[in-house]
Write a protein that holds these residues in place. Sequence first.
Motif, short mmCIF file in Angstrom:
data_model
loop_
_atom_site.label_atom_id
_atom_site.label_comp_id
_atom_site.label_asym_id
_atom_site.label_seq_id
_atom_site.Cartn_x
_atom_site.Cartn_y
_atom_site.Cartn_z
N ALA A 172 0.82 -1.21 0.00
CA ALA A 172 0.00 0.00 0.00
C ALA A 172 0.86 1.26 0.00
N ALA A 173 2.05 1.17 0.59
CA ALA A 173 2.95 2.32 0.64
C ALA A 173 3.86 2.39 -0.59
N GLY A 174 3.70 1.45 -1.52
CA GLY A 174 4.45 1.52 -2.76
C GLY A 174 5.66 0.62 -2.86
N ALA A 175 5.82 -0.34 -1.96
CA ALA A 175 7.00 -1.21 -2.01
C ALA A 175 6.91 -2.24 -3.12
N GLY A 176 5.75 -2.40 -3.73
CA GLY A 176 5.61 -3.37 -4.80
C GLY A 176 5.49 -4.79 -4.29
N ALA A 177 5.60 -5.74 -5.18
CA ALA A 177 5.47 -7.15 -4.83
C ALA A 177 6.80 -7.70 -4.32
N THR A 178 6.75 -8.87 -3.72
CA THR A 178 7.99 -9.50 -3.27
C THR A 178 8.77 -10.00 -4.47
N VAL A 179 10.06 -10.12 -4.28
CA VAL A 179 10.97 -10.65 -5.29
C VAL A 179 11.85 -11.68 -4.62
N LYS A 180 12.58 -12.46 -5.41
CA LYS A 180 13.53 -13.41 -4.85
C LYS A 180 14.77 -12.65 -4.41
N VAL A 181 15.13 -12.77 -3.15
CA VAL A 181 16.33 -12.13 -2.62
C VAL A 181 17.20 -13.19 -1.95
#
Length: 46
Positions: free
Chosen positions: A12-21
């Motif tokens: 909601a704050a704009g961090a986007g979706a999760t990614v592989k880290v």
Amino acid sequence: MTADRLGELLRAAGAGATVKVTIEGRRVNGYRRGDVEAALKYLSGA
């Protein structure tokens, strides 16, 4: 706070979706540091 709720707030704050880290040699779902920093700035009104 649950992990799901934290994810909702970050998106909601704009961090986007999760990614592989990579954390300590493991690949996991997570957020990029820059995305989290930007979301924190947004949430703090910066």
